[in-house]
Design a protein around this motif. Structure first.
Motif, short mmCIF file in Angstrom:
data_model
loop_
_atom_site.label_atom_id
_atom_site.label_comp_id
_atom_site.label_asym_id
_atom_site.label_seq_id
_atom_site.Cartn_x
_atom_site.Cartn_y
_atom_site.Cartn_z
N GLY A 35 0.79 -1.23 0.00
CA GLY A 35 0.00 0.00 0.00
C GLY A 35 0.81 1.27 0.00
N SER A 36 2.15 1.16 0.05
CA SER A 36 3.00 2.35 0.05
C SER A 36 3.01 3.02 -1.33
CB SER A 36 4.44 1.99 0.41
OG SER A 36 4.57 1.56 1.73
N ARG A 37 3.17 4.33 -1.31
CA ARG A 37 3.48 5.05 -2.55
C ARG A 37 4.99 5.10 -2.70
NH1 ARG A 37 1.73 10.76 -2.03
NH2 ARG A 37 2.50 10.40 0.07
N VAL A 38 5.47 4.79 -3.89
CA VAL A 38 6.91 4.78 -4.13
C VAL A 38 7.21 5.53 -5.42
CG1 VAL A 38 7.37 2.62 -2.89
CG2 VAL A 38 6.73 2.53 -5.29
N GLU A 39 8.43 6.04 -5.50
CA GLU A 39 8.89 6.69 -6.73
C GLU A 39 9.64 5.65 -7.55
OE1 GLU A 39 10.81 10.95 -7.55
OE2 GLU A 39 12.25 9.52 -6.75
N VAL A 40 9.20 5.47 -8.77
CA VAL A 40 9.83 4.48 -9.66
C VAL A 40 10.06 5.10 -11.03
CG1 VAL A 40 8.86 2.46 -8.49
CG2 VAL A 40 7.57 3.54 -10.34
N GLU A 41 10.95 4.49 -11.76
CA GLU A 41 11.25 4.92 -13.12
C GLU A 41 10.50 4.03 -14.09
OE1 GLU A 41 15.11 5.53 -16.09
OE2 GLU A 41 15.39 5.05 -13.96
N ILE A 42 9.73 4.64 -14.97
CA ILE A 42 9.05 3.89 -16.02
C ILE A 42 9.41 4.55 -17.34
CG2 ILE A 42 6.89 5.18 -15.69
CD1 ILE A 42 5.48 2.53 -16.55
N GLY A 43 10.04 3.78 -18.21
CA GLY A 43 10.62 4.38 -19.40
C GLY A 43 11.79 5.26 -18.97
N SER A 44 11.74 6.51 -19.35
CA SER A 44 12.81 7.45 -18.96
C SER A 44 12.31 8.47 -17.95
CB SER A 44 13.33 8.18 -20.21
OG SER A 44 12.27 8.90 -20.85
N LYS A 45 11.10 8.26 -17.41
CA LYS A 45 10.53 9.24 -16.50
C LYS A 45 10.30 8.64 -15.12
CE LYS A 45 8.13 11.81 -20.16
NZ LYS A 45 6.83 12.31 -20.65
N LEU A 46 10.28 9.52 -14.11
CA LEU A 46 9.96 9.10 -12.74
C LEU A 46 8.49 9.37 -12.47
CD1 LEU A 46 13.05 10.50 -10.80
CD2 LEU A 46 12.60 8.12 -11.41
N ARG A 111 1.47 13.05 -9.22
CA ARG A 111 2.85 12.61 -9.37
C ARG A 111 3.71 13.44 -8.42
NH1 ARG A 111 -1.12 10.89 -12.79
NH2 ARG A 111 -0.29 9.52 -14.40
N GLY A 112 4.48 12.77 -7.61
CA GLY A 112 5.24 13.51 -6.61
C GLY A 112 6.62 12.96 -6.40
N ARG A 113 7.47 13.78 -5.85
CA ARG A 113 8.82 13.36 -5.48
C ARG A 113 9.10 13.89 -4.09
NH1 ARG A 113 12.36 15.37 -10.45
NH2 ARG A 113 10.94 17.14 -10.26
N ARG A 114 9.84 13.13 -3.32
CA ARG A 114 10.10 13.46 -1.93
C ARG A 114 11.30 14.38 -1.83
NH1 ARG A 114 6.23 12.94 1.66
NH2 ARG A 114 6.77 11.92 3.60
N GLU A 115 11.18 15.45 -1.01
CA GLU A 115 12.29 16.38 -0.84
C GLU A 115 12.47 16.71 0.62
OE1 GLU A 115 11.45 19.97 -2.96
OE2 GLU A 115 10.03 20.71 -1.45
N ALA A 116 13.67 17.18 0.95
CA ALA A 116 13.99 17.63 2.30
C ALA A 116 14.26 19.13 2.26
CB ALA A 116 15.21 16.89 2.84
N ALA A 117 13.81 19.83 3.30
CA ALA A 117 14.04 21.27 3.40
C ALA A 117 14.57 21.58 4.79
CB ALA A 117 12.74 22.04 3.13
#
Length: 211
Positions: A35-46, A111-117
């Motif tokens: 059930g987790s959301r994960v960042e993966v690469e599909i083709g050349s995109k994340l 579509r999201g990506r995890r960042e630190a601030a």
């Protein structure tokens, strides 16, 4: 369910039926869960994918790894929801990833990506350094974070170090979201405490928030 297996079955919100298999890197082994959301690469995109199962082996050797986990706490997709979406995908001949995406609140399915601030002041960082909550090797990444937030995959430190800095209040970890096409997102300000001395304009804003 914790991702103790070596491979994760990932549903991706694209116009493709079925799921994709990705390897689970050792540093993410405890974080990748059903059930987790994960960042993966599909083709050349994340993109954002959803963990719907695990495998101990794979017939294919050339597999891409899960890049990062987007959920800090409990996975947003419960097993019952995954099963319901599997049924709906089969019944309506729709991609499973799209079914899972619409089962989530709009901002979580984007579509999201995890960042630190960086959120700590220099004084707070010095105090955390004295308390060994910040270590000498962390200072280089803290220096980079002073310039701008960084995607987690850009940070050359371990997940343990990221969690330690977050728990110490030095950084926050958040989603960098790209709005899905046709979806509007609004931000709201809420009054959480009664303020002290205010200017006339500030007081007017507070009165609006009270209402």
């Amino acid at each position: 369910m914790t991702g103790l297996a070596s491979y994760a079955e990932i549903a991706v919100p694209v116009a493709v039926h079925g799921t994709f298999t990705y390897t689970i890197p050792d540093p993410l082994r405890d974080a990748v869960r059903l059930g987790s959301r994960v960042e993966v690469e599909i083709g050349s995109k994340l993109t954002t994918g959803f963990v719907v199962g695990f495998n101990d082996s794979s017939e294919t050797t050339k597999l891409k790894p899960v890049r990062s986990v987007l959920d800090e706490d409990e996975p947003p997709l419960l097993p019952d929801i995954i099963q319901l979406c599997r049924w709906a995908a089969e019944y309506y001949l729709a991609p499973l990833g799209e079914m899972l995406r619409v089962a989530l609140p709009a901002n979580m399915g984007a579509r999201g990506r995890r960042e630190a601030a960086l959120v700590a002041s220099p004084e707070m960082i010095d105090a955390a350094l004295d308390a060994r909550q910040v270590l000498e090797p962390d200072l280089e990444i803290i220096s980079e974070l002073r310039k701008r937030p960084l995607l987690l995959r850009e940070m050359d430190i371990s997940r343990t170090a990221i969690e330690r800095l977050r728990d110490a209040g030095v950084i926050v970890v958040r989603d960098r979201l790209q709005d899905a096409k046709g979806v509007r997102y609004d931000r709201f300000a809420l009054l959480e405490a009664e303020p002290g001395l205010l200017t006339e304009k500030q007081q007017a804003v507070v009165e609006r928030l009270r209402k």
